[in-house]
Each structure stands twice: as structure tokens, then as C-alpha cells.
Write a protein that holds these residues in place. Structure first.
Motif, PDB file in Angstrom:
ATOM      1  N   THR A  13       0.223  -0.902  -0.172  1.00 42.66           N
ATOM      2  CA  THR A  13      -0.244   0.117  -0.133  1.00 42.66           C
ATOM      3  C   THR A  13       0.802   1.375  -0.098  1.00 42.66           C
ATOM      4  OG1 THR A  13      -2.226   0.935   0.853  1.00 42.66           O
ATOM      5  CG2 THR A  13      -0.150  -0.128   2.583  1.00 42.66           C
ATOM      6  N   GLU A  14       0.390   2.223  -0.176  1.00 39.58           N
ATOM      7  CA  GLU A  14       0.969   4.335  -0.337  1.00 39.58           C
ATOM      8  C   GLU A  14       1.113   4.122   1.262  1.00 39.58           C
ATOM      9  OE1 GLU A  14       0.479   4.626  -5.398  1.00 39.58           O
ATOM     10  OE2 GLU A  14      -0.251   5.376  -3.303  1.00 39.58           O
ATOM     11  N   LYS A  15       2.016   4.845   1.924  1.00 41.93           N
ATOM     12  CA  LYS A  15       1.587   5.761   2.480  1.00 41.93           C
ATOM     13  C   LYS A  15       0.657   6.661   2.692  1.00 41.93           C
ATOM     14  CE  LYS A  15       4.458   9.442   4.928  1.00 41.93           C
ATOM     15  NZ  LYS A  15       5.573  10.207   4.819  1.00 41.93           N
ATOM     16  N   GLY A  16       0.581   6.668   3.540  1.00 36.54           N
ATOM     17  CA  GLY A  16      -0.985   7.403   3.901  1.00 36.54           C
ATOM     18  C   GLY A  16      -2.641   6.849   3.653  1.00 36.54           C
ATOM     19  N   LYS A  17      -2.528   4.993   2.933  1.00 38.61           N
ATOM     20  CA  LYS A  17      -3.574   4.879   3.019  1.00 38.61           C
ATOM     21  C   LYS A  17      -4.054   3.590   4.272  1.00 38.61           C
ATOM     22  CE  LYS A  17      -4.154   5.766  -2.128  1.00 38.61           C
ATOM     23  NZ  LYS A  17      -5.675   6.197  -2.592  1.00 38.61           N
ATOM     24  N   ASP A  18      -5.913   3.521   4.155  1.00 35.57           N
ATOM     25  CA  ASP A  18      -6.209   3.239   4.941  1.00 35.57           C
ATOM     26  C   ASP A  18      -5.312   1.181   4.569  1.00 35.57           C
ATOM     27  OD1 ASP A  18      -8.245   4.704   6.464  1.00 35.57           O
ATOM     28  OD2 ASP A  18      -6.240   5.036   6.431  1.00 35.57           O
ATOM     29  N   VAL A  19      -5.384   0.311   5.278  1.00 33.67           N
ATOM     30  CA  VAL A  19      -5.831  -0.955   5.064  1.00 33.67           C
ATOM     31  C   VAL A  19      -6.735  -2.204   6.036  1.00 33.67           C
ATOM     32  CG1 VAL A  19      -3.486  -0.915   4.001  1.00 33.67           C
ATOM     33  CG2 VAL A  19      -2.755  -1.189   6.186  1.00 33.67           C
ATOM     34  N   GLU A  20      -7.210  -2.726   5.658  1.00 32.75           N
ATOM     35  CA  GLU A  20      -7.633  -3.651   6.840  1.00 32.75           C
ATOM     36  C   GLU A  20      -6.770  -5.202   6.355  1.00 32.75           C
ATOM     37  OE1 GLU A  20     -12.413  -2.172   6.795  1.00 32.75           O
ATOM     38  OE2 GLU A  20     -11.636  -4.001   5.752  1.00 32.75           O
ATOM     39  N   LEU A  21      -6.247  -5.494   7.615  1.00 35.71           N
ATOM     40  CA  LEU A  21      -6.374  -6.984   7.882  1.00 35.71           C
ATOM     41  C   LEU A  21      -6.986  -8.402   8.435  1.00 35.71           C
ATOM     42  CD1 LEU A  21      -2.627  -6.599   8.778  1.00 35.71           C
ATOM     43  CD2 LEU A  21      -3.819  -6.275   6.547  1.00 35.71           C
ATOM     44  N   ARG A  22      -7.604  -9.652   7.718  1.00 32.98           N
ATOM     45  CA  ARG A  22      -8.499 -10.163   8.575  1.00 32.98           C
ATOM     46  C   ARG A  22      -7.985 -11.406   9.251  1.00 32.98           C
ATOM     47  NH1 ARG A  22     -14.034 -12.124   6.394  1.00 32.98           N
ATOM     48  NH2 ARG A  22     -14.718 -14.048   7.043  1.00 32.98           N
ATOM     49  N   THR A  82      -1.642   4.876   6.784  1.00 29.27           N
ATOM     50  CA  THR A  82      -0.030   4.002   7.208  1.00 29.27           C
ATOM     51  C   THR A  82       0.881   4.039   7.357  1.00 29.27           C
ATOM     52  OG1 THR A  82      -0.477   3.318   4.565  1.00 29.27           O
ATOM     53  CG2 THR A  82      -1.189   1.832   6.550  1.00 29.27           C
ATOM     54  N   GLN A  83       2.066   4.407   8.075  1.00 27.55           N
ATOM     55  CA  GLN A  83       3.208   4.965   7.799  1.00 27.55           C
ATOM     56  C   GLN A  83       4.281   3.648   6.982  1.00 27.55           C
ATOM     57  OE1 GLN A  83       3.912   7.965   8.126  1.00 27.55           O
ATOM     58  NE2 GLN A  83       1.738   8.184   8.301  1.00 27.55           N
ATOM     59  N   GLN A  84       5.654   4.359   6.727  1.00 24.43           N
ATOM     60  CA  GLN A  84       6.065   2.744   6.254  1.00 24.43           C
ATOM     61  C   GLN A  84       6.988   2.487   7.369  1.00 24.43           C
ATOM     62  OE1 GLN A  84       9.649   5.469   4.585  1.00 24.43           O
ATOM     63  NE2 GLN A  84       8.426   5.138   2.392  1.00 24.43           N
ATOM     64  N   GLU A  85       6.591   2.626   8.826  1.00 25.84           N
ATOM     65  CA  GLU A  85       7.215   2.058   9.848  1.00 25.84           C
ATOM     66  C   GLU A  85       5.761   0.738  10.306  1.00 25.84           C
ATOM     67  OE1 GLU A  85       7.019   5.259   9.633  1.00 25.84           O
ATOM     68  OE2 GLU A  85       6.320   5.857  12.127  1.00 25.84           O
ATOM     69  N   ASP A  86       4.897   1.397   9.252  1.00 25.38           N
ATOM     70  CA  ASP A  86       4.284   0.012   9.855  1.00 25.38           C
ATOM     71  C   ASP A  86       4.748  -1.243   9.251  1.00 25.38           C
ATOM     72  OD1 ASP A  86       1.010   2.454   9.756  1.00 25.38           O
ATOM     73  OD2 ASP A  86       2.911   2.016  11.055  1.00 25.38           O
ATOM     74  N   ARG A 111       1.986 -10.032   5.088  1.00 24.93           N
ATOM     75  CA  ARG A 111       3.482  -8.860   4.812  1.00 24.93           C
ATOM     76  C   ARG A 111       2.408  -7.929   4.683  1.00 24.93           C
ATOM     77  NH1 ARG A 111       8.036 -10.022   5.073  1.00 24.93           N
ATOM     78  NH2 ARG A 111       7.853 -12.101   5.191  1.00 24.93           N
ATOM     79  N   LEU A 112       2.689  -7.238   5.237  1.00 21.85           N
ATOM     80  CA  LEU A 112       2.889  -5.542   4.759  1.00 21.85           C
ATOM     81  C   LEU A 112       3.180  -4.771   4.441  1.00 21.85           C
ATOM     82  CD1 LEU A 112       0.052  -3.366   4.559  1.00 21.85           C
ATOM     83  CD2 LEU A 112       0.451  -2.476   6.806  1.00 21.85           C
ATOM     84  N   THR A 113       3.665  -4.184   3.336  1.00 19.11           N
ATOM     85  CA  THR A 113       4.746  -3.361   2.558  1.00 19.11           C
ATOM     86  C   THR A 113       3.654  -1.817   2.027  1.00 19.11           C
ATOM     87  OG1 THR A 113       5.862  -4.985   1.471  1.00 19.11           O
ATOM     88  CG2 THR A 113       6.435  -2.878   1.086  1.00 19.11           C
ATOM     89  N   VAL A 114       4.694  -1.149   3.468  1.00 18.07           N
ATOM     90  CA  VAL A 114       4.006   0.473   2.659  1.00 18.07           C
ATOM     91  C   VAL A 114       4.844   1.563   2.125  1.00 18.07           C
ATOM     92  CG1 VAL A 114       2.587   2.505   4.134  1.00 18.07           C
ATOM     93  CG2 VAL A 114       3.072  -0.014   4.905  1.00 18.07           C
ATOM     94  N   THR A 115       4.991   1.797   1.060  1.00 20.63           N
ATOM     95  CA  THR A 115       5.814   2.277  -0.045  1.00 20.63           C
ATOM     96  C   THR A 115       5.593   3.801   0.160  1.00 20.63           C
ATOM     97  OG1 THR A 115       4.277   2.530  -1.700  1.00 20.63           O
ATOM     98  CG2 THR A 115       6.060   0.285  -1.404  1.00 20.63           C
TER      99      THR A 115
END
Lengths: 115, 111
Positions: A13-22, A82-86, A111-115
């Protein structure tokens, strides 16, 4: 039976977007945990659900993190802005009862990658 | 608050050599201790728990309350033992039901 199931397995995901993990725990397991696994940091506790009790949110790193557990089963971990440190692997685990000897059953993680 | 320390990030041994993965904890009572293992591309899973006093895949771990340690040992390491190992502590009912994990030790067993 089926083990703990997590989706998606990977999320970019891009920095600043919201994510949901299930997380789908093992059927009948009353306790559900979220941990974050980072290289060199081990497993960091995030949040714990037990039955219908109020969740223990003491591990959430900031107010951008929240989690719900609907109907005592499926849980969703949401990270806002989201931030990169997430970037990390987010693990869900469930266990039966509260007994000290009850081991945790883990999912494969997201596995979450924030770009 | 309880704490788990695994002092080694990486442990590298040759096949057939003895291996000891260190785990120290801080808790004043009688804790319940576990070792979890994560093999490559597999999920984290329980290896053994101290209350069971069992040997799993040749691994044993003894709780030493005097030294507050729960080191994991195997007399002859095998290549398939290569994995990430986590020590975890859970306090008895009345305390936290949230297992505390160490930072993990990566074990590499060379042929």
C-alpha cells in the motif's frame, strides 16, 4: 480441522492509505491475539480478545491502529494513514480458554509493505 | 511487567554439534514457558512447553527458577532444525493472559 486463516497474505500500500487485515480463528477458540513481527524486533503484542470481554488494547502503538472482533469469531485489524514504519508481518493467533498451558495457534500472517 | 530475553540473534552450528538457545525471563512468580519455532515458509508453531517436560524433535528445555532461564537444548543438531526460535512466557491465572515473546534466535545448521 482448519487452522487460523489470515488474508490477504501480502499487501502493498502507499503511505497514507488505510488497510484492513482479516483473521479467521480456529472454530471454538475464544481467545484471539494480534502480534506484529518485525526483523530484529521479535513478536510485538498488539491486541487481545477474550470471549465477550472488552479487548486488551494495551499493545496498539498508536491511535491509527484499531481492531474488531465480530460475533466472537472473525477479527479485523485496521491501520489508518499507514506509515513506512508499519511495514511488518502481522500475525493472528487463537487459543482455547485462558489456561496457561493453552498454546497459541498462529496463522500464516499478512506481510504489509508501505511504500 | 514480565520480560523475555533471547541474547543471541543468530546461532550458527555444524550438523551433529550440540546446540543451546538461551532464554532468560523476568517474573517473580512461577511462569509458564514455551518455545515456538518457525521453519522457512511455515507458520509459527509450538515446539514444547515446560509443564509437559517433553522432548520434541530431540529438543528439551528445563526451567531453572534460580537463574530464571529456560534454555532450549539439543545434543546433536540436524540441518532440518534450521529455523527461527522464540521463547515465550505466560503468567498463571490472575495475571496477564497475553504471552510475552522474546526477539527470537535464528538457528542455522550447516551440513
Amino acid at each position: 480441522g482448519a487452522g487460523v486463516s489470515q488474508s490477504p497474505s501480502n499487501k502493498v500500500t502507499e503511505k497514507g492509505k488505510d488497510v484492513e487485515l482479516r483473521c479467521d480463528p480456529i472454530s471454538g477458540h475464544t481467545a484471539l491475539y494480534w502480534y506484529r513481527q518485525s526483523l530484529g524486533q521479535g513478536l510485538e503484542f498488539l491486541i487481545y480478545f477474550q470471549g465477550n470481554s472488552a479487548p486488551d488494547k494495551s499493545g496498539l502503538p498508536s491511535d491509527r491502529f484499531s481492531a474488531e472482533r465480530t460475533g466472537g469469531s472473525v477479527s479485523t485489524l485496521t491501520i489508518q494513514r499507514t506509515q513506512q514504519e508499519d511495514s511488518a508481518v502481522y500475525l493472528c493467533a487463537s487459543t482455547s480458554g485462558r489456561g496457561g498451558n493453552s498454546p497459541l495457534h498462529f496463522g500464516n500472517g499478512t506481510r504489509l509493505t508501505v511504500t | 511487567a514480565q520480560r523475555v530475553t533471547q541474547p543471541e540473534k543468530l546461532l550458527s552450528v555444524f550438523k551433529g554439534a550440540p546446540v543451546e538457545l538461551k532464554c532468560n525471563y523476568s517474573y517473580s512468580g512461577s511462569p509458564e514457558l514455551f518455545w515456538y519455532v518457525q521453519y522457512s515458509r511455515q507458520r509459527l508453531q509450538l515446539l514444547l512447553r515446560h509443564i509437559s517436560r517433553e522432548s520434541i524433535k530431540g529438543f528439551t528445555a528445563d526451567l531453572n527458577k534460580g537463574e530464571t532461564s529456560f534454555h532450549l537444548k539439543k545434543p546433536f543438531a540436524q540441518e532440518e532444525d534450521s529455523a527461527m526460535y522464540y521463547c515465550a512466557l505466560k503468567v498463571p491465572p490472575g495475571g496477564s493472559y497475553i504471552p510475552t515473546f522474546g526477539r527470537g534466535t535464528s538457528l542455522i545448521v550447516h551440513p
